[in-house]
Motif scaffolding. Structure first.
Motif, PDB file in Angstrom:
ATOM      1  N   ALA A 138       0.984  -1.202  -0.066  1.00  0.00           N
ATOM      2  CA  ALA A 138       0.017  -0.136  -0.078  1.00  0.00           C
ATOM      3  C   ALA A 138       0.946   1.162  -0.122  1.00  0.00           C
ATOM      4  N   VAL A 139       0.422   2.366  -0.546  1.00  0.00           N
ATOM      5  CA  VAL A 139       1.082   3.374  -0.692  1.00  0.00           C
ATOM      6  C   VAL A 139       1.055   4.058   0.733  1.00  0.00           C
ATOM      7  N   PRO A 140       2.269   4.552   1.416  1.00  0.00           N
ATOM      8  CA  PRO A 140       2.170   4.997   2.826  1.00  0.00           C
ATOM      9  C   PRO A 140       1.441   6.173   2.702  1.00  0.00           C
ATOM     10  N   ALA A 141       0.506   6.253   3.763  1.00  0.00           N
ATOM     11  CA  ALA A 141      -0.311   7.559   3.852  1.00  0.00           C
ATOM     12  C   ALA A 141       0.179   8.814   3.755  1.00  0.00           C
ATOM     13  N   ILE A 142       1.170   8.854   4.308  1.00  0.00           N
ATOM     14  CA  ILE A 142       2.013  10.139   4.651  1.00  0.00           C
ATOM     15  C   ILE A 142       2.792  10.598   3.112  1.00  0.00           C
ATOM     16  N   THR A 143       2.859   9.527   2.223  1.00  0.00           N
ATOM     17  CA  THR A 143       3.346   9.849   0.733  1.00  0.00           C
ATOM     18  C   THR A 143       2.366   9.862  -0.249  1.00  0.00           C
ATOM     19  N   ASP A 144       0.859   9.661  -0.072  1.00  0.00           N
ATOM     20  CA  ASP A 144      -0.137   9.267  -0.757  1.00  0.00           C
ATOM     21  C   ASP A 144      -0.652  10.670  -1.443  1.00  0.00           C
ATOM     22  N   PRO A 145      -0.444  10.890  -2.769  1.00  0.00           N
ATOM     23  CA  PRO A 145      -0.764  12.389  -3.192  1.00  0.00           C
ATOM     24  C   PRO A 145      -2.380  12.521  -2.946  1.00  0.00           C
ATOM     25  N   ARG A 146      -3.395  11.531  -2.936  1.00  0.00           N
ATOM     26  CA  ARG A 146      -4.509  11.468  -2.469  1.00  0.00           C
ATOM     27  C   ARG A 146      -4.933  12.298  -1.231  1.00  0.00           C
ATOM     28  N   LYS A 147      -3.871  12.172  -0.404  1.00  0.00           N
ATOM     29  CA  LYS A 147      -4.067  12.455   1.057  1.00  0.00           C
ATOM     30  C   LYS A 147      -2.999  13.813   1.287  1.00  0.00           C
ATOM     31  N   VAL A 148      -2.038  13.862   0.588  1.00  0.00           N
ATOM     32  CA  VAL A 148      -1.009  14.942   1.019  1.00  0.00           C
ATOM     33  C   VAL A 148      -0.931  15.968  -0.276  1.00  0.00           C
ATOM     34  N   GLY A 149      -1.466  15.703  -1.442  1.00  0.00           N
ATOM     35  CA  GLY A 149      -1.598  16.401  -2.379  1.00  0.00           C
ATOM     36  C   GLY A 149      -0.016  16.879  -3.180  1.00  0.00           C
ATOM     37  N   ASP A 150       0.678  17.799  -3.233  1.00  0.00           N
ATOM     38  CA  ASP A 150       1.876  18.083  -3.717  1.00  0.00           C
ATOM     39  C   ASP A 150       3.034  18.082  -2.544  1.00  0.00           C
ATOM     40  N   ALA A 151       2.664  17.294  -1.471  1.00  0.00           N
ATOM     41  CA  ALA A 151       3.771  17.433  -0.644  1.00  0.00           C
ATOM     42  C   ALA A 151       4.772  16.037  -1.166  1.00  0.00           C
ATOM     43  N   ARG A 152       6.040  16.235  -0.971  1.00  0.00           N
ATOM     44  CA  ARG A 152       6.732  15.134  -1.639  1.00  0.00           C
ATOM     45  C   ARG A 152       7.814  14.823  -0.352  1.00  0.00           C
ATOM     46  N   ILE A 153       8.291  13.370  -0.190  1.00  0.00           N
ATOM     47  CA  ILE A 153       9.449  12.918   0.229  1.00  0.00           C
ATOM     48  C   ILE A 153      10.088  12.500  -1.133  1.00  0.00           C
ATOM     49  N   TRP A 154      11.359  13.140  -1.319  1.00  0.00           N
ATOM     50  CA  TRP A 154      11.885  12.887  -2.619  1.00  0.00           C
ATOM     51  C   TRP A 154      13.282  11.748  -2.293  1.00  0.00           C
ATOM     52  N   LEU A 155      12.994  10.779  -3.205  1.00  0.00           N
ATOM     53  CA  LEU A 155      13.916   9.465  -3.147  1.00  0.00           C
ATOM     54  C   LEU A 155      14.547   9.697  -4.547  1.00  0.00           C
ATOM     55  N   ALA A 156      15.862  10.311  -4.361  1.00  0.00           N
ATOM     56  CA  ALA A 156      16.438  10.341  -5.529  1.00  0.00           C
ATOM     57  C   ALA A 156      17.815   9.592  -5.793  1.00  0.00           C
ATOM     58  N   SER A 157      18.153   9.241  -7.040  1.00  0.00           N
ATOM     59  CA  SER A 157      19.431   8.412  -7.222  1.00  0.00           C
ATOM     60  C   SER A 157      20.146   9.136  -8.279  1.00  0.00           C
ATOM     61  N   ALA A 158      21.447   9.202  -8.498  1.00  0.00           N
ATOM     62  CA  ALA A 158      22.170  10.048  -9.452  1.00  0.00           C
ATOM     63  C   ALA A 158      23.538   9.355  -9.726  1.00  0.00           C
ATOM     64  N   ILE A 159      23.946   9.800 -10.867  1.00  0.00           N
ATOM     65  CA  ILE A 159      25.185   9.495 -11.256  1.00  0.00           C
ATOM     66  C   ILE A 159      26.095  10.668 -11.636  1.00  0.00           C
ATOM     67  N   HIS A 160      27.606  10.738 -11.147  1.00  0.00           N
ATOM     68  CA  HIS A 160      28.360  11.916 -11.405  1.00  0.00           C
ATOM     69  C   HIS A 160      28.776  11.837 -12.658  1.00  0.00           C
ATOM     70  N   THR A 161      28.595  12.968 -13.485  1.00  0.00           N
ATOM     71  CA  THR A 161      28.790  13.164 -14.835  1.00  0.00           C
ATOM     72  C   THR A 161      29.894  14.069 -15.169  1.00  0.00           C
ATOM     73  N   VAL A 162      30.709  14.516 -13.948  1.00  0.00           N
ATOM     74  CA  VAL A 162      31.870  15.412 -14.150  1.00  0.00           C
ATOM     75  C   VAL A 162      33.094  14.530 -13.856  1.00  0.00           C
TER      76      VAL A 162
END
Length: 276
Positions: A252-276
């Protein structure tokens, strides 16, 4: 006979016990997303996390999905060096199957490191990689401490910054990201968590902020576009939404991150690669 443990975590370090308690609770799930046989023992050594049950009730499902997300990111990158910043009671060195030759560095405050090492000793924990513990303060010269511990900036690295940035003032977070980037060769990877301003201001989060304030763990920053933020430091990033993560793992989508309940509020989970 057990040794006398160092003083259990206090203040902001209590959040590490909270996360370990969420991992321990996941072990009761019939289809758990990860295995962590050490989590319950670490929580017990810390004297339980009952003082933070309200936070775990609100965000425990997120902590579980977040743990699995970062597990997958670290293993998929398969870098020879792994650095876990503000490692707390992290047990990835012990519970994940690392490729041969992996060296994993854990950075945290000296008091937390002493407590954790005593607890792991009593749990007879054995890492699945070369594990190097680096006692340091991330507000001070941690890059020098890391290099003196054997870190090689010329080797590709996988960095993990989990549950860290929101507790830092913006300039301190940018400074850490600057040094992570400066120490990263091209092709290094990074995985992190942050929040946007709307999430910080959610009414549901007010009791969490009030509780964290008593631990001197006030949230001090947010970011509106983590992809742009990371690009400014030489990283090409992608963000995974908890809706997609939950679907991937049939949860289930955690309620604290569910757009139907929190709208545009976001916990960002990001992954990245260094390009320099």
């Amino acid at each position: 006979m057990k040794r006398v443990l160092q003083r259990p975590p206090v203040g902001v370090a209590r959040t590490a016990v909270l996360i370990a308690a969420a991992r321990a609770n996941e072990q009761r799930h019939l289809r758990r997303l990860f295995t962590d046989p050490l989590a319950a023992g670490l929580v017990e050594a810390a004297g339980s996390a009952n003082d933070l049950n309200g936070v775990r009730t609100l965000a425990g499902d997120h902590f579980v999905l977040r743990t699995r997300y970062f597990d997958d990111q670290l293993l998929s990158s398969a870098q020879p060096q792994v650095v876990i910043m503000a490692a707390g009671l992290d047990t990835r060195a012990f519970r994940l199957q690392w490729p041969p030759g992996t060296t994993l560095f854990e950075l945290d405050l000296p008091d937390m490191v002493e407590f954790k090492e005593d607890a792991l000793h009593d749990l007879q924990a054995r890492p699945h990689c070369e594990r190097v513990v680096v006692p340091c303060d991330l507000r001070e010269d941690w890059p020098t401490a890391l290099i003196q511990a054997g870190f090689d900036p010329k080797r590709p690295t996988a960095w993990l910054l989990e549950g860290l940035f929101m507790f830092l003032p913006p300039d301190a977070g940018d400074r850490i990201l600057y040094w992570v980037s400066a120490l990263s060769t091209r092709g290094s990877t990074l995985a992190l968590e942050h929040v946007n301003r709307e999430f910080r201001e959610l009414p549901q989060m007010r009791p969490v902020h009030d509780r964290f304030d008593t631990l001197d763990a006030r949230w001090q920053s947010d970011v509106e576009d983590p992809v742009e933020w990371l690009a400014g430091h030489g990283w090409h990033a992608t963000v995974t939404h908890q809706v997609d993560l939950a679907a991937q793992h049939d949860r289930a989508v955690p309620a604290i991150t569910d757009p139907r309940k929190v709208g545009d509020a976001r916990i960002w989970l990001a992954s990245a690669i260094h390009t320099v």
